[in-house]
Each structure stands twice: as C-alpha cells, then as structure tokens.
Design a protein around this motif. Structure first.
Motif: not given
Length: 241
Positions: A4-10, A48-49, A157-162
């Motif tokens: 999920n992290r990889i897909l969202l970040s990309a 994410y840290g 918005l980005i933090m909420a999606l993350a």
C-alpha cells in the motif's frame, strides 16, 4: 501494508511531478517554482517515518532528475530529497500523528530553505553556478513563500491518504477474529471452569451433589435404606399381629 505504501507513494509522486512540470513550471512566477514534489515527500515522511521518507525522497528526486526539461546532473535532486525526507521523518511522533499543524508547517518552511541551499551547494560542487546568477536570497524567499502557500492544500491531504493506507483490512479482520477467538477462549474457559468445579466442588452437575452432601449415589442409598426400614417395619407389624 508495504505494498500500500509503495502504490500510494508512486502514484502521488508521478501525479505531483506531472502537475509541477506541466502547470507550476509554466506559471512564470518570480524567483523559484513551487515545489509540489517536495511537499509530497514531506507529507509521506511525516506519516511513514525517516526510513520510508528517505526512500521516497530518493525515488522522487531521481524521477525529477531524468524527467524533461531537467538540465542538471542526474542524482542531484535525488540526494537533496533523500536528505530532506529522512530529516522530515525524524519529526514523526511516537503515536504517529501530529497534534497540531504547527510542526508540519515548520517542517515545510525548513525543508523549503534546506532543499534550496542543498541544491545550490551540490550544484556548486559539480560546477553549476545558476543559483548564484539568479540570486540565492531571492530563491530562498520565494521558495519558502510558495511552498508555505501550497502546503495547507496538499500536505494534510497527503498525510490523510498515507494514514488510510496504513490501515490493513486483513489486520482489522484478524483483530475481529482475535476478538471472536478471545470470546471463544472465554467460552472454553467457562466450560473448563465448570469442569474444574466439577472436579473440585461438583461442577455444573456436581454442584447438586455438593448441595445434597453425598451425590446421586448417596441419594439412591438413602432411598433404599428408607424403603428397607419401611419394609422391616411392616414385617414386624405383621409378626405382632
């Protein structure tokens, strides 16, 4: 969760880079260009840290280095965003969420200044003096103002999606299963406690034996004893007659 992290970040990095190249870079604003890619890296690093922030920053910077119309050495912006993402991730609290918007805004302002200085410093090491010609002070001021103006509309918005990507449906299901399993454990524990009571003080059925003092066998013995005495009384009465 990692997927999920990889897909969202990309996805966020690609969308931010396309929007920055096609829209923000063509606004011809004085000084620097609003750095939407930097804000994406900061928003993800705050959730994410530091480790994930450094990896996302390096990937985003490397993509920006090779995307047209890049005119600088490959790896220059990747190094800058890697350091910025790592430093921003260090501000992540232990509970994973910032209580106010003060810290994220301070991180954005510091990142805007630091990224400009690092970019100019790395450029000076490789012989790129464009920052000196444009004016480093003007770049610092305009970059900070643009990023701070754009941050309230993008970073939350980005933090909420993350944070939403951090929620694992399988983990929630496992939690629900764990709750049912604990309920099952409580049920089995109740049965076990009944069995233990049965072994010690009579249990579910042994409680009746405990109340009567001798159990079903002793009750049968008592009844048989009473019937025998009654029969004996009748026989003696007959002999008397």
């Amino acid at each position: 969760m990692i997927l999920n992290r990889i897909l969202l970040s990309a996805s966020l990095v690609v969308v931010a880079l396309i929007f920055q190249v096609t829209v923000l870079a063509r606004l011809q604003l004085p000084g620097a260009v609003p750095d939407l890619l930097l804000l994406v890296v900061l928003g993800l690093a705050l959730v994410y840290g530091h480790t994930a922030g450094a990896l996302v920053g390096f990937a985003a910077g490397l993509l920006a280095d090779i995307a047209p119309p890049a005119d600088h050495a490959v790896g220059r912006y990747a190094l800058v965003l890697c350091v910025i993402g790592y430093a921003a991730g260090l501000t992540k609290p232990e509970n994973g969420q910032h209580r106010s918007a003060t810290v994220p805004m301070l991180v954005v302002a510091s990142a805007a200044i630091s990224s400009t200085l690092l970019y100019a410093g790395v450029g000076a090491l490789v012989g790129d003096t464009a920052a000196r010609q444009v004016g480093l002070t003007g770049l610092l001021i305009t970059a900070t103002i643009y990023d701070l103006l754009l941050a309230p509309f993008t970073v939350p918005l980005i933090m909420a999606l993350a944070r939403r990507s951090e929620r694992d449906p399988l983990g929630d299901g496992a939690g629900a299963g764990g709750g049912s399993a604990s309920g099952g454990d409580r049920t089995y524990g109740w049965l076990t406690s009944g069995a233990e009571l049965g072994g010690g003080s009579g249990g579910l059925f042994g409680g009746r034996r405990g109340k009567n003092g001798a159990g079903i066998g002793s009750q049968r013995g008592t009844l048989l004893g009473r019937s025998a005495r009654n029969k004996a009384g009748k026989i003696k009465g007959v002999k008397r007659l």
